[in-house]
Design an enzyme around this catalytic site. Structure first.
Site, PDB file in Angstrom:
ATOM      1  N   ARG A 173      10.269 -10.090  -7.496  1.00 50.71           N
ATOM      2  CA  ARG A 173      11.560  -9.501  -7.816  1.00 50.71           C
ATOM      3  C   ARG A 173      12.458  -9.571  -6.588  1.00 50.71           C
ATOM      4  O   ARG A 173      11.976  -9.644  -5.457  1.00 50.71           O
ATOM      5  CB  ARG A 173      11.403  -8.052  -8.276  1.00 50.71           C
ATOM      6  N   ARG A 177      21.255  -4.007  -6.588  1.00 55.69           N
ATOM      7  CA  ARG A 177      21.723  -2.676  -7.026  1.00 55.69           C
ATOM      8  C   ARG A 177      23.142  -2.805  -7.549  1.00 55.69           C
ATOM      9  O   ARG A 177      23.996  -3.350  -6.855  1.00 55.69           O
ATOM     10  CB  ARG A 177      21.747  -1.716  -5.846  1.00 55.69           C
ATOM     11  N   ARG A 249       1.655 -15.260   8.209  1.00 60.74           N
ATOM     12  CA  ARG A 249       2.871 -15.596   8.949  1.00 60.74           C
ATOM     13  C   ARG A 249       2.903 -14.721  10.183  1.00 60.74           C
ATOM     14  O   ARG A 249       2.433 -13.589  10.161  1.00 60.74           O
ATOM     15  CB  ARG A 249       4.121 -15.291   8.116  1.00 60.74           C
ATOM     16  N   ARG A 280      16.793 -12.496  12.380  1.00 57.37           N
ATOM     17  CA  ARG A 280      17.574 -11.263  12.542  1.00 57.37           C
ATOM     18  C   ARG A 280      17.614 -10.832  14.002  1.00 57.37           C
ATOM     19  O   ARG A 280      16.820 -11.317  14.815  1.00 57.37           O
ATOM     20  CB  ARG A 280      17.044 -10.137  11.666  1.00 57.37           C
ATOM     21  N   GLU A 303      14.496 -12.235  16.338  1.00 51.21           N
ATOM     22  CA  GLU A 303      13.204 -12.400  15.660  1.00 51.21           C
ATOM     23  C   GLU A 303      13.136 -13.782  15.007  1.00 51.21           C
ATOM     24  O   GLU A 303      14.073 -14.194  14.332  1.00 51.21           O
ATOM     25  CB  GLU A 303      13.093 -11.301  14.597  1.00 51.21           C
ATOM     26  N   TYR A 351      -0.193  -6.661   2.835  1.00 50.55           N
ATOM     27  CA  TYR A 351       0.893  -6.031   3.563  1.00 50.55           C
ATOM     28  C   TYR A 351       0.925  -4.558   3.159  1.00 50.55           C
ATOM     29  O   TYR A 351       1.014  -4.229   1.979  1.00 50.55           O
ATOM     30  CB  TYR A 351       2.267  -6.677   3.291  1.00 50.55           C
ATOM     31  N   ASP A 353       2.930  -0.887   4.082  1.00 51.56           N
ATOM     32  CA  ASP A 353       3.836  -0.091   4.894  1.00 51.56           C
ATOM     33  C   ASP A 353       3.024   1.028   5.543  1.00 51.56           C
ATOM     34  O   ASP A 353       1.910   1.337   5.100  1.00 51.56           O
ATOM     35  CB  ASP A 353       4.944   0.507   4.016  1.00 51.56           C
TER      36      ASP A 353
HETATM   37  P1  FDA Z   1      -2.552  -2.364  12.536  1.00 48.20           P
HETATM   38  O1  FDA Z   1      -2.407  -3.826  12.603  1.00 48.20           O
HETATM   39  O2  FDA Z   1      -1.407  -1.529  12.927  1.00 48.20           O
HETATM   40  O3  FDA Z   1      -3.792  -1.928  13.439  1.00 48.20           O
HETATM   41  C1  FDA Z   1      -4.978  -2.675  13.522  1.00 48.20           C
HETATM   42  C2  FDA Z   1      -5.511  -2.527  14.925  1.00 48.20           C
HETATM   43  O4  FDA Z   1      -6.820  -3.116  14.987  1.00 48.20           O
HETATM   44  C3  FDA Z   1      -4.672  -3.263  15.964  1.00 48.20           C
HETATM   45  O5  FDA Z   1      -4.322  -2.374  17.006  1.00 48.20           O
HETATM   46  C4  FDA Z   1      -5.601  -4.374  16.475  1.00 48.20           C
HETATM   47  O6  FDA Z   1      -5.416  -4.668  17.852  1.00 48.20           O
HETATM   48  C5  FDA Z   1      -6.954  -3.753  16.235  1.00 48.20           C
HETATM   49  N1  FDA Z   1      -8.045  -4.722  16.128  1.00 48.20           N
HETATM   50  C6  FDA Z   1      -8.108  -5.827  15.355  1.00 48.20           C
HETATM   51  N2  FDA Z   1      -9.274  -6.469  15.518  1.00 48.20           N
HETATM   52  C7  FDA Z   1      -9.976  -5.745  16.429  1.00 48.20           C
HETATM   53  C8  FDA Z   1     -11.257  -5.900  17.012  1.00 48.20           C
HETATM   54  N3  FDA Z   1     -12.061  -6.935  16.717  1.00 48.20           N
HETATM   55  N4  FDA Z   1     -11.675  -4.980  17.919  1.00 48.20           N
HETATM   56  C9  FDA Z   1     -10.885  -3.928  18.257  1.00 48.20           C
HETATM   57  N5  FDA Z   1      -9.649  -3.732  17.721  1.00 48.20           N
HETATM   58  C10 FDA Z   1      -9.211  -4.629  16.814  1.00 48.20           C
HETATM   59  N6  FDA Z   1       5.748  -0.355   7.924  1.00 48.20           N
HETATM   60  C11 FDA Z   1       6.669   0.587   7.583  1.00 48.20           C
HETATM   61  O7  FDA Z   1       6.328   1.572   6.927  1.00 48.20           O
HETATM   62  N7  FDA Z   1       7.977   0.436   7.977  1.00 48.20           N
HETATM   63  C12 FDA Z   1       8.407  -0.632   8.703  1.00 48.20           C
HETATM   64  O8  FDA Z   1       9.590  -0.724   9.022  1.00 48.20           O
HETATM   65  C13 FDA Z   1       7.445  -1.614   9.070  1.00 48.20           C
HETATM   66  N8  FDA Z   1       7.814  -2.687   9.790  1.00 48.20           N
HETATM   67  C14 FDA Z   1       6.902  -3.675  10.068  1.00 48.20           C
HETATM   68  C15 FDA Z   1       7.311  -4.807  10.759  1.00 48.20           C
HETATM   69  C16 FDA Z   1       6.402  -5.823  11.005  1.00 48.20           C
HETATM   70  C17 FDA Z   1       6.847  -7.042  11.743  1.00 48.20           C
HETATM   71  C18 FDA Z   1       5.069  -5.709  10.544  1.00 48.20           C
HETATM   72  C19 FDA Z   1       4.086  -6.817  10.736  1.00 48.20           C
HETATM   73  C20 FDA Z   1       4.648  -4.574   9.877  1.00 48.20           C
HETATM   74  C21 FDA Z   1       5.566  -3.544   9.635  1.00 48.20           C
HETATM   75  N9  FDA Z   1       5.171  -2.386   8.994  1.00 48.20           N
HETATM   76  C22 FDA Z   1       6.112  -1.443   8.654  1.00 48.20           C
HETATM   77  C23 FDA Z   1       3.768  -2.194   8.583  1.00 48.20           C
HETATM   78  C24 FDA Z   1       2.930  -1.426   9.609  1.00 48.20           C
HETATM   79  O9  FDA Z   1       2.872  -2.148  10.817  1.00 48.20           O
HETATM   80  C25 FDA Z   1       1.537  -1.232   8.994  1.00 48.20           C
HETATM   81  O10 FDA Z   1       1.624  -0.300   7.952  1.00 48.20           O
HETATM   82  C26 FDA Z   1       0.511  -0.735   9.968  1.00 48.20           C
HETATM   83  O11 FDA Z   1       0.397  -1.666  11.002  1.00 48.20           O
HETATM   84  C27 FDA Z   1      -0.830  -0.599   9.264  1.00 48.20           C
HETATM   85  O12 FDA Z   1      -1.771  -0.047  10.128  1.00 48.20           O
HETATM   86  P2  FDA Z   1      -3.215  -0.675  10.251  1.00 48.20           P
HETATM   87  O13 FDA Z   1      -4.009   0.318  11.002  1.00 48.20           O
HETATM   88  O14 FDA Z   1      -3.715  -1.077   8.922  1.00 48.20           O
HETATM   89  O15 FDA Z   1      -3.033  -2.039  11.054  1.00 48.20           O
END
Ligand code: FDA
Length: 380
Positions: A173, A177, A249, A280, A303, A351, A353
């Protein structure tokens, strides 16, 4: 190892599990984090010459309609009244995003009622009935003129691929709006952590039963023995990519300190033209208008988006049909892995949030971890 539970990764998923298990169950939790800081991708830091808070892994705006998550996050931080709005530049003009009545009136150069705009877009979208690629899918949703202005160039830059060569499933989608509401999110609660992301994230880990080991890769840890594990790193990495690599990506960020008090007048400006190489520009001072930042300097971050190679940070799952087939096989392997729970955006190849990562961690705690440790008599 003196822990009842090991958590690989200190992102919001890992920290939520750690906090619940330590505080609620009294477990000794060891969090191992590969990076030199906690918080995963939500981490932010202060740009030293300006004092401006910069989100190192891309702009993070907190929003949720989930009452439980909102109550939970407010235990660790208060939130500002920030409301996210995004604008986009196309051929030298600025429009509000996502596409709304303001965008449509400005683009077509005339006043339209909601019904008139809806009828115009529907007529233009009727051009395509059986979309076979992303371009046709987008046209079937918003019509060719709006697609060509706001979707084509931006999507081509995001994917480094002509939208005619991308599968239609990438978009299900495109929000349009038919009001002048230009708020980016529809959620009930929205804001930025008043004291910054890092203060929030560190507070979650601040418990005598939680040990955080930074700069430590889970796979370099001495054998965890029988200690249960919550793994939030990349799913395919856990199984040594046995079923092949899942596609992601990544983003490249180019920060710059600019000698002006205001570079673009808004936090996020998208660039829809294909000949502008970045997607952006973020200007971080605008996320916190309530703070005192220098009047003569600002931090901007351009970015760029591309496919991730093996050494890159994985940001957004590509999720092609081939990825989904691999994911099914990885999920089977994960189910068979006793004493290990997989969670978070990397551990589930989704993905999420921030509010979704927290909600899903709370659900894992309720449905898996608490019953597991209760059955074992809490500790050990
Ligand atoms: P996250 O990736 O944060 O944490 C995983 C951790 O595991 C990392 O610190 C990594 O280093 C660690 N790790 C991985 N492998 C490992 C290993 N073998 N040993 C030790 N450590 C290890 N959400 C939102 O609500 N609003 C927003 O505006 C945005 N904006 C946004 C922008 C961009 C560019 C991205 C990519 C994502 C967002 N998000 C977001 C999403 C947000 O980043 C996401 O919800 C969280 O990262 C999720 O948390 P996690 O703990 O799942 O992963």
């Amino acid at each position: 190892m003196n822990a009842d539970l090991v958590i690989a990764g200190s992102g919001l998923f890992g920290l939520t599990v750690a906090e619940r298990c330590a505080r609620d169950l009294g477990l000794r939790v060891l969090v191992v984090e590969r990076r030199d800081h906690v918080g995963g991708n939500a981490y932010s830091e202060t740009e030293p010459s300006t004092g401006i808070e910069v989100h190192r892994y891309g702009a993070h705006l907190f929003h949720t309609s989930n009452e439980r998550v909102w109550e939970y996050v407010n235990r660790f931080t208060s939130f500002t009244g920030y409301r996210h709005r995004v604008f986009t530049v196309f051929k030298g003009r600025v429009y509000p995003m996502p596409i709304n009545l303001g965008t449509i009136c400005a683009y077509f150069g005339r006043v339209m009622s909601p019904d008139e705009a809806r009828a115009l877009v529907a007529a233009q979208a009727a051009e395509v009935t059986d979309p076979r690629n992303l371009e046709e899918k987008a046209i079937s949703l918003v019509g060719r003129p709006l697609y060509e202005a706001f979707i084509r160039g931006y999507t081509a830059k995001q994917w480094q691929t002509d939208p005619r060569e991308l599968p239609p499933e990438i978009i299900t989608r495109l929000p349009v709006r038919y009001t002048f509401d230009d708020r980016y999110f529809n959620d009930r609660y929205e804001g930025l952590p008043t004291g910054g992301y890092t203060a929030w994230l560190e507070r979650m880990a601040d418990h005598p039963n939680i040990e955080v080991r930074l700069g430590t890769d889970f796979f370099d840890l001495d054998a965890a023995g029988n200690v249960p594990v919550v793994y939030t790193g990349p799913l395919d990495r856990y199984f040594d990519h046995a079923e092949g690599r899942l596609g992601w990506r990544t983003l490249d960020f180019a920060p710059e300190v600019v000698a002006t008090g205001d570079f673009q007048g808004t936090p996020v400006m998208n660039y829809a033209d294909e000949d502008v190489p970045y997607t952006r520009i973020h200007e971080f001072r605008h996320f916190h208008p309530e703070r005192e930042y220098p009047p003569d300097r600002t931090v901007i971050v351009r970015e760029y988006s591309r496919f991730a190679d093996a050494g890159d940070e994985p940001y957004y799952p590509i999720d092609t049909a081939a990825d989904r087939a691999k994911l099914v096989r990885y999920r089977d392997l994960a189910r068979a892995e006793k004493g290990v729970w997989f969670g978070g955006r990397l551990g589930t190849y989704q993905y999420l949030d921030m509010h979704m990562a927290i909600a899903s961690a709370l659900t894992m705690y309720d449905n898996r971890l608490r019953p597991h440790f209760a059955a074992r008599g809490t500790k050990g």
